[in-house]
Design a protein around this motif. Structure first.
Motif, PDB file in Angstrom:
ATOM      1  N   GLY A 313       0.794  -1.223   0.000  1.00 61.23           N
ATOM      2  CA  GLY A 313       0.000   0.000   0.000  1.00 61.23           C
ATOM      3  C   GLY A 313       0.824   1.269   0.000  1.00 61.23           C
ATOM      4  O   GLY A 313       0.401   2.292  -0.531  1.00 61.23           O
ATOM      5  N   MET A 314       2.010   1.253   0.604  1.00 64.76           N
ATOM      6  CA  MET A 314       2.826   2.459   0.714  1.00 64.76           C
ATOM      7  C   MET A 314       3.329   2.882  -0.667  1.00 64.76           C
ATOM      8  O   MET A 314       4.124   2.189  -1.283  1.00 64.76           O
ATOM      9  CB  MET A 314       4.027   2.213   1.641  1.00 64.76           C
ATOM     10  N   GLY A 315       2.850   4.019  -1.151  1.00 65.87           N
ATOM     11  CA  GLY A 315       3.276   4.533  -2.451  1.00 65.87           C
ATOM     12  C   GLY A 315       2.843   3.678  -3.619  1.00 65.87           C
ATOM     13  O   GLY A 315       3.354   3.829  -4.734  1.00 65.87           O
ATOM     14  N   LEU A 316       1.877   2.788  -3.394  1.00 62.33           N
ATOM     15  CA  LEU A 316       1.468   1.859  -4.449  1.00 62.33           C
ATOM     16  C   LEU A 316       0.729   2.557  -5.581  1.00 62.33           C
ATOM     17  O   LEU A 316       0.843   2.180  -6.748  1.00 62.33           O
ATOM     18  CB  LEU A 316       0.582   0.761  -3.848  1.00 62.33           C
ATOM     19  N   GLY A 317      -0.022   3.607  -5.242  1.00 63.60           N
ATOM     20  CA  GLY A 317      -0.884   4.243  -6.229  1.00 63.60           C
ATOM     21  C   GLY A 317      -2.209   3.495  -6.298  1.00 63.60           C
ATOM     22  O   GLY A 317      -2.350   2.392  -5.762  1.00 63.60           O
ATOM     23  N   HIS A 318      -3.185   4.086  -6.957  1.00 61.26           N
ATOM     24  CA  HIS A 318      -4.512   3.464  -7.051  1.00 61.26           C
ATOM     25  C   HIS A 318      -4.529   2.490  -8.235  1.00 61.26           C
ATOM     26  O   HIS A 318      -5.239   2.684  -9.228  1.00 61.26           O
ATOM     27  CB  HIS A 318      -5.581   4.547  -7.182  1.00 61.26           C
ATOM     28  N   ASP A 343      -2.534   3.428   0.178  1.00 63.85           N
ATOM     29  CA  ASP A 343      -3.386   3.426  -1.017  1.00 63.85           C
ATOM     30  C   ASP A 343      -4.410   2.296  -1.053  1.00 63.85           C
ATOM     31  O   ASP A 343      -5.461   2.438  -1.686  1.00 63.85           O
ATOM     32  CB  ASP A 343      -2.519   3.382  -2.274  1.00 63.85           C
ATOM     33  N   VAL A 344      -4.154   1.184  -0.374  1.00 58.30           N
ATOM     34  CA  VAL A 344      -5.133   0.095  -0.408  1.00 58.30           C
ATOM     35  C   VAL A 344      -6.387   0.439   0.399  1.00 58.30           C
ATOM     36  O   VAL A 344      -7.414  -0.231   0.263  1.00 58.30           O
ATOM     37  CB  VAL A 344      -4.536  -1.238   0.111  1.00 58.30           C
ATOM     38  N   CYS A 345      -6.310   1.481   1.221  1.00 56.39           N
ATOM     39  CA  CYS A 345      -7.487   1.908   1.989  1.00 56.39           C
ATOM     40  C   CYS A 345      -8.577   2.479   1.087  1.00 56.39           C
ATOM     41  O   CYS A 345      -9.719   2.643   1.512  1.00 56.39           O
ATOM     42  CB  CYS A 345      -7.089   2.956   3.035  1.00 56.39           C
ATOM     43  N   TYR A 346      -8.225   2.788  -0.153  1.00 55.21           N
ATOM     44  CA  TYR A 346      -9.181   3.365  -1.102  1.00 55.21           C
ATOM     45  C   TYR A 346      -9.777   2.308  -2.029  1.00 55.21           C
ATOM     46  O   TYR A 346     -10.606   2.626  -2.885  1.00 55.21           O
ATOM     47  CB  TYR A 346      -8.492   4.445  -1.941  1.00 55.21           C
ATOM     48  N   SER A 347      -9.351   1.060  -1.882  1.00 57.18           N
ATOM     49  CA  SER A 347      -9.788   0.010  -2.795  1.00 57.18           C
ATOM     50  C   SER A 347     -10.933  -0.809  -2.208  1.00 57.18           C
ATOM     51  O   SER A 347     -10.859  -1.288  -1.068  1.00 57.18           O
ATOM     52  CB  SER A 347      -8.613  -0.926  -3.114  1.00 57.18           C
ATOM     53  N   SER A 348     -11.974  -1.026  -3.016  1.00 56.49           N
ATOM     54  CA  SER A 348     -13.109  -1.853  -2.579  1.00 56.49           C
ATOM     55  C   SER A 348     -12.699  -3.309  -2.415  1.00 56.49           C
ATOM     56  O   SER A 348     -13.394  -4.092  -1.757  1.00 56.49           O
ATOM     57  CB  SER A 348     -14.251  -1.746  -3.589  1.00 56.49           C
ATOM     58  N   GLN A 349     -11.570  -3.701  -2.991  1.00 58.09           N
ATOM     59  CA  GLN A 349     -11.088  -5.072  -2.847  1.00 58.09           C
ATOM     60  C   GLN A 349     -10.673  -5.384  -1.409  1.00 58.09           C
ATOM     61  O   GLN A 349     -10.624  -6.550  -1.006  1.00 58.09           O
ATOM     62  CB  GLN A 349      -9.894  -5.316  -3.778  1.00 58.09           C
ATOM     63  N   THR A 350     -10.376  -4.348  -0.652  1.00 57.25           N
ATOM     64  CA  THR A 350      -9.922  -4.546   0.727  1.00 57.25           C
ATOM     65  C   THR A 350     -11.023  -5.187   1.570  1.00 57.25           C
ATOM     66  O   THR A 350     -10.762  -6.050   2.412  1.00 57.25           O
ATOM     67  CB  THR A 350      -9.470  -3.206   1.331  1.00 57.25           C
ATOM     68  N   THR A 364      -3.108   0.172   8.822  1.00 57.51           N
ATOM     69  CA  THR A 364      -2.470   1.304   9.509  1.00 57.51           C
ATOM     70  C   THR A 364      -2.793   2.641   8.833  1.00 57.51           C
ATOM     71  O   THR A 364      -1.893   3.358   8.397  1.00 57.51           O
ATOM     72  CB  THR A 364      -0.945   1.107   9.562  1.00 57.51           C
ATOM     73  N   PRO A 365      -4.060   3.014   8.743  1.00 59.28           N
ATOM     74  CA  PRO A 365      -4.412   4.271   8.058  1.00 59.28           C
ATOM     75  C   PRO A 365      -4.209   5.506   8.921  1.00 59.28           C
ATOM     76  O   PRO A 365      -4.284   5.444  10.157  1.00 59.28           O
ATOM     77  CB  PRO A 365      -5.902   4.074   7.769  1.00 59.28           C
ATOM     78  N   HIS A 366      -3.945   6.641   8.280  1.00 62.90           N
ATOM     79  CA  HIS A 366      -4.087   7.921   8.969  1.00 62.90           C
ATOM     80  C   HIS A 366      -5.547   8.354   8.799  1.00 62.90           C
ATOM     81  O   HIS A 366      -6.325   7.687   8.091  1.00 62.90           O
ATOM     82  CB  HIS A 366      -3.092   8.958   8.461  1.00 62.90           C
ATOM     83  N   PRO A 367      -6.010   9.434   9.443  1.00 60.88           N
ATOM     84  CA  PRO A 367      -7.446   9.761   9.431  1.00 60.88           C
ATOM     85  C   PRO A 367      -8.071   9.869   8.049  1.00 60.88           C
ATOM     86  O   PRO A 367      -9.205   9.404   7.855  1.00 60.88           O
ATOM     87  CB  PRO A 367      -7.484  11.099  10.175  1.00 60.88           C
ATOM     88  N   LYS A 368      -7.371  10.453   7.083  1.00 54.93           N
ATOM     89  CA  LYS A 368      -7.956  10.567   5.743  1.00 54.93           C
ATOM     90  C   LYS A 368      -8.139   9.190   5.121  1.00 54.93           C
ATOM     91  O   LYS A 368      -9.172   8.892   4.501  1.00 54.93           O
ATOM     92  CB  LYS A 368      -7.064  11.433   4.849  1.00 54.93           C
ATOM     93  N   GLU A 369      -7.143   8.328   5.284  1.00 53.23           N
ATOM     94  CA  GLU A 369      -7.240   6.964   4.765  1.00 53.23           C
ATOM     95  C   GLU A 369      -8.306   6.168   5.511  1.00 53.23           C
ATOM     96  O   GLU A 369      -9.002   5.346   4.914  1.00 53.23           O
ATOM     97  CB  GLU A 369      -5.879   6.282   4.873  1.00 53.23           C
TER      98      GLU A 369
END
Length: 496
Positions: A313-318, A343-350, A364-369
């Motif tokens: 997820g770190m720097g992975l991109g969408h 970046d994986v926090c934005y994926s529906s696959q998660t 391990t998300p920050h608040p926005k993630e």
């Protein structure tokens, strides 16, 4: 670790019934705890101002004034008229001892600034709303004036303006140098928003030992735990007949921003993983990419035979195709532990991954993630501000939806949550972080450190607790908090 409670009034009540204590005895002990702090900072003859509310917090203040009278110049200001029976009694006793009680409307700014110590006894731990009443603006004005004081500010139980849930009033918040928390620790003191206002937290004894107080009720009233340095288990190598494989094989997913993966990989290797590989299936590493790597980090475009832990997820991109590649691997290798970040926090696959194999996964998300993660997991749409303000509630909601998954939401005081069917929901707060960690790349270091512990055999929760504590404590090695860099943070891990 120490127990945290949302509200200790039920513990107060059970202490009285279980141990034969009275409210008066407990109040006298509370006043003594405040007195000890005043005397530790002040000198005989100095001016002490006590701001009293109308409830039992105010009663503690009146009892304190009586105990300080004649040794100090004590000025008491009633921010509201006494309402509780104990407050009425304690005010009367203070006045009989010669304490002069004035209304808040008579306080002068010059008087505030001439005080060596100011004690806040306005609102207590049950405060939930906003400042209210006829004198609300005046009380807020006084608190804001007090916050500019060069002297010592002491809060009774919880600084006025911090609500029971840890959120803060926008009108005013008493900014304490020391908070004397009565009986047991309140979770409100360790929210992100409260961190700038509580100062040093000291526990006040109410007439019985802390252990007796906390266990006076047969119910499990604690809502979480405060982590301490002693809870950190570093991955020391205690055996000699070993090789690199003895300490785990970790893979770090690399993507659009290769620097993030490099940082995580370096942290993973530094924190004890035996073998660390950057993996990039869609594209081989170029010479330009390798400039960011140390010679100690391997690169690959596919997984090897042995994989103990994966961070992705770190720097992975969408990149949904890349996410699918890693998630398919995790679904078919359920023994591989995983750190899911950024970046994986934005994926529906998660959501699908966690439903299928949440055990062994750490997010391990920050608040926005975290806001994005809640949305893609079908748990509601919340703003970043709401994810900060109501973090503990939203974390429990997420953890109950995905049992056995460990959630670490970053912040001034990172919070860790997990729900297990037998044990229920457990929450842990790490209060040891410093503002120096608020810099790009710090989160990548944390992901790498947690991955390293997973590779070495720690379970997901253990990895989160020890990784988070080590991450926070490593930041303490920098004298100037603005100077911390991810590389410096990684190097500091060696000196823990």
């Amino acid at each position: 670790m120490q127990k945290l409670f949302l509200d200790t009034r039920e513990l107060d009540s059970s202490c009285r019934s279980s141990y034969g204590l009275t409210e008066e005895i407990m109040m006298e002990n509370a006043a003594q705890a405040l007195e000890e702090q005043v005397r530790s900072f002040g000198k005989i003859g100095q001016k002490v101002i006590i701001l009293c509310g109308g409830g039992n917090n105010g009663a503690d203040g009146y009892a304190l004034s009586r105990r300080l009278k004649h040794d100090f110049q004590v000025n008491v200001f009633a921010c509201m008229e006494p309402k509780s029976s104990e407050c009425i009694i304690q005010k009367d006793r203070a006045e009989k001892c010669g304490v002069q009680v004035n209304g808040i409307d008579s306080i002068m700014v010059s008087e505030i600034h001439s005080a060596s110590i100011i004690v806040d006894c306005i609102f207590g731990s049950g405060f939930k709303g906003e400042f209210s009443g006829e004198k609300v603006e005046l009380i807020a004005s006084v608190i804001n004036d007090v916050n500019s004081l060069s002297g010592i500010r002491i809060a009774c139980d919880i600084p006025s303006g911090i609500r029971q849930d840890g959120t803060v009033c926008r009108t005013a918040v008493f900014c304490a140098d020391v908070t004397v928390c009565m009986g047991a620790l309140k979770s409100a003191l360790f929210s992100d928003e409260a961190k700038d206002f509580v100062g040093k937290v000291v526990l006040g004894n109410l007439g019985v030992s802390r252990s007796l107080y906390e266990n006076s009720n047969f119910k499990n009233l604690e809502i979480g735990f405060l982590l301490e340095e002693s809870d950190m288990e570093l991955p020391f190598r205690r055996k000699n007949f070993v090789n690199k494989g003895s300490f785990g094989t970790a893979y770090i997913a690399s993507g659009e921003k290769i620097g993030a993966g490099c940082i995580a990989a370096r942290a993973c290797l530094k924190f004890g993983a035996g073998l660390v590989t950057l993996i990039r299936p869609d594209l081989s590493f170029s010479k330009a990419d390798l400039v960011d790597l140390t010679v100690e980090i391997l690169t690959a475009y596919e997984f090897g035979e042995k994989v103990d832990a994966l961070a992705v997820g770190m720097g992975l991109g969408h990149n949904e195709a890349a996410i699918k590649y890693y998630y398919d691997f995790l679904k078919s290798h359920k023994n591989v532990k995983a750190v899911l970040d950024a970046d994986v926090c934005y994926s529906s696959q998660t959501k699908k991954l966690l439903e299928e194999r949440g055990k062994g996964c750490v997010l391990t998300p920050h608040p926005k993630e975290f806001s994005a993660l809640l949305k893609v997991c079908g748990l509601g749409e919340y703003s970043v501000e709401e994810c900060v303000e109501f973090r503990s509630v939203l974390m429990e909601k997420f953890c109950r939806a995905f049992p056995e998954t460990v959630l670490l939401v970053k912040g001034s005081n990172p919070m860790i949550g997990i729900y297990r069917e037998r044990e229920g929901y457990k929450m842990y707060i790490n209060p040891l972080g410093r503002p120096s960690l608020a810099k790009a790349g710090s989160g990548d270091v944390l992901s790498g450190m947690i991955c390293a512990l997973m590779a070495q055999g720690y379970d997901a929760l253990e990895s989160c607790i020890s990784g988070s504590l080590a991450h926070a404590l490593a930041s303490h090695s920098f004298k100037n908090d603005y100077a911390l860099t991810p590389t410096g943070l990684i190097e500091a891990v060696a000196n823990l």
